[in-house]
Scaffold this active site. Structure first.
Site, PDB file in Angstrom:
ATOM      1  N   HIS A 214       0.777  -1.259  -0.044  1.00 24.42           N
ATOM      2  CA  HIS A 214      -0.075  -0.061  -0.121  1.00 24.42           C
ATOM      3  C   HIS A 214       0.790   1.399   0.171  1.00 24.42           C
ATOM      4  CE1 HIS A 214       0.244   0.084   4.676  1.00 24.42           C
ATOM      5  NE2 HIS A 214       0.344   1.321   4.089  1.00 24.42           N
TER       6      HIS A 214
ATOM      7  N   SER B 115       4.552   2.842   7.797  1.00 24.10           N
ATOM      8  CA  SER B 115       4.018   1.613   6.953  1.00 24.10           C
ATOM      9  C   SER B 115       5.200   1.065   6.084  1.00 24.10           C
ATOM     10  CB  SER B 115       2.741   1.864   6.158  1.00 24.10           C
ATOM     11  OG  SER B 115       1.753   2.224   6.685  1.00 24.10           O
TER      12      SER B 115
ATOM     13  N   ASP C 163       0.092  -7.435   1.505  1.00 26.04           N
ATOM     14  CA  ASP C 163       0.537  -6.113   1.708  1.00 26.04           C
ATOM     15  C   ASP C 163       2.086  -5.966   1.818  1.00 26.04           C
ATOM     16  OD1 ASP C 163       0.493  -3.357   1.894  1.00 26.04           O
ATOM     17  OD2 ASP C 163      -0.821  -3.045   3.415  1.00 26.04           O
TER      18      ASP C 163
END
Length: 476
Positions: free
Chosen positions: A319, A423, A349
């Site tokens: 992502h 992230s 992911d």
């Protein structure tokens, strides 16, 4: 079943003296002009094979109809149905007598219903682990959540011939049926982890109900569906699909359809087997933070990543990079350069980048799950790019082997603070060894909280990118 009214003539229910029986029978039978419906030759029944082993749990979802409304699906032939023993077969019928399908694509059976029971009985008899047990009274949601693959069926064609039995003495209809049914079925396999349909298979089934009974229609229908399921069970490609051989680490590699992803036949990618650090984190923090990067995408977005091989390979989240072909990577030293996205897996992911430099310092990978309450550190670039190489501390709160919904890959939960921009960054143990990839924060009462942070276990991240540590067995 979903049939419309057949065009059967009014049935004779009056008393017919025995002396007239043969003559009346001959006259009435001649009035039935229905030919035998052509039945294709079904596939050979699968040879006896050993019970399957190594398949993953499967759950049966539903059966739907793919037959067009108004399609004739069965005849009541004047000449009867070979192999059946119904007396005075279709004796009282006149004209051309058929059954017509009504309705469009719609659910015909769920896993608790008749065809679901047929599927369960057939597949468990062949050794498959079917979690949707229609006979189980309790813990059904837990059992369904255990499934890794969902199976659904669409009936594309039905053809049949039936006899209604009439009384040998007075010719009245008895409401008992014998006959034959042929089905063409398309089976779909849905991967719960990848959250997409991964394969389709076709099989046909045939069943002859020789002795007439009040449930003869349903018995023939159910038997043909079970025969189709039995042929599915004997399909080597289906067995491979529900054994994980078509899953994220096999031929399809679970990679997205985009051209920027590696083809499904990509070879196993080997990482160095570095010795785990035994020194406390404060002694190795400079080395660890120096190998954690900022990943810059587009005009303003950013995430984090970390070095996994000295020749420029970096792990991050899908992502973070999305479907971009190229992103920019910035090291804490100030070095910034373009990086190609070389592998990615949308559902897990994770993504793998490569920058055109060598001599980088990969971090040791601790493939085992950490213990609950073990101290951990998170490194990344939260909120703003100027906050690169930020370190937060916490403990492991839980290991979630089925994710948060019971149908996902595993996650590590910790209370170390995580914010937007973290992230793709590193979760490390108290010695600076990589435990996981930062992925998200959980919601509490609809609000994200940085004390409910989630991380992809490093072993799982590697698995979904078809990567292994040198000396480890290849993904199966």
């Amino acid at each position: 079943m979903v049939f419309g009214e057949s065009n059967r003539a009014r049935r004779i229910a009056t008393f017919v003296p025995s002396a007239c029986l043969l003559a009346a029978c001959a006259a009435l039978t001649a009035c039935n002009t229905t030919p035998t419906m052509d039945i294709p030759v079904a596939q050979d029944a699968p040879a006896d094979f050993i019970r399957v082993e190594g398949t993953k749990p499967i759950a049966f979802e539903r059966v739907v109809s793919g037959i067009r409304s108004g399609t004739v699906v069965a005849h009541y032939p004047a000449d009867g149905v070979p192999g059946t023993s119904a007396s005075l077969c279709n004796y009282g019928y006149t004209g051309e007598v058929t059954e017509t399908w009504i309705g469009a694509s719609q659910q015909l059976s769920g896993w608790r219903d008749d065809l679901g029971i047929a599927f369960f009985d057939t597949m468990t008899g062949r050794g498959f682990d079917v979690t949707t047990d229609p006979g189980k009274l309790f813990n059904v949601p837990d059992e369904i959540d255990r499934a890794q693959y969902l199976i659904a069926a669409r009936i594309d064609e039905m053809r049949g011939n039936f006899c209604e039995e009439h009384h040998w003495w007075d010719g009245r209809p008895l409401g008992k049926y014998a006959g034959e049914v042929y089905l063409d079925v398309t089976w779909s396999v849905y991967d719960v982890v990848q959250q997409r349909e991964i394969a389709q298979f076709t099989s046909n089934g045939y069943f002859l109900k020789s002795k007439a009974s009040t449930t003869g229609f349903m018995e023939a229908w159910r038997g043909a569906f079970a025969a189709s399921a039995d042929r599915l069970a004997g399909d080597a490609d289906f067995v491979a699909a529900v054994s994980g051989k078509l899953g994220p680490t096999a031929q399809t590699a679970g990679l997205p359809e985009s051209g920027s992803a590696v083809p499904g036949s990509a070879p196993v990618f080997v990482l160095p087997n570095l010795p785990l650090s035994q020194r406390p984190f404060h002694e190795v923090s400079d080395a660890v933070t120096g190998s954690v990067v900022t990943v810059v995408v587009g005009a303003g977005g950013h995430g984090s990543g970390f070095v996994v091989r000295e020749d420029g390979h970096i792990l991050t989240n899908y992502h973070v990079v999305g479907e971009a072909e190229t992103v920019r990577v910035r090291f804490p030293s100030g070095l910034e350069m373009a990086a190609d996205v070389v592998r990615r897996h949308k559902v897990r992911d994770v993504a793998l980048l490569r920058v055109p430099v060598s001599g980088l310092k990969p971090l040791p990978l601790h493939l085992a799950y950490p213990k609950v309450a073990a101290p951990v550190f998170v490194i990344g670039t939260p909120a703003q790019r100027v906050l690169e190489a930020t370190v937060t501390r916490g403990i492991v709160s839980s290991i979630r082997p089925k994710g948060l919904t019971g149908r996902e890959p595993p996650l590590i939960q910790a209370d170390a603070a995580v914010h937007g921009g973290n992230s793709g960054g590193a979760l490390v143990d108290e010695n600076g060894n990589i435990l996981g990839v930062t992925v998200a924060v959980a919601n509490a009462g609809g609000q994200a909280t940085d004390s409910l942070s989630l991380f992809i276990p490093i072993a799982s991240a590697l698995e979904y990118l078809n990567m292994i540590v040198d000396g480890s067995p290849p993904p199966s």
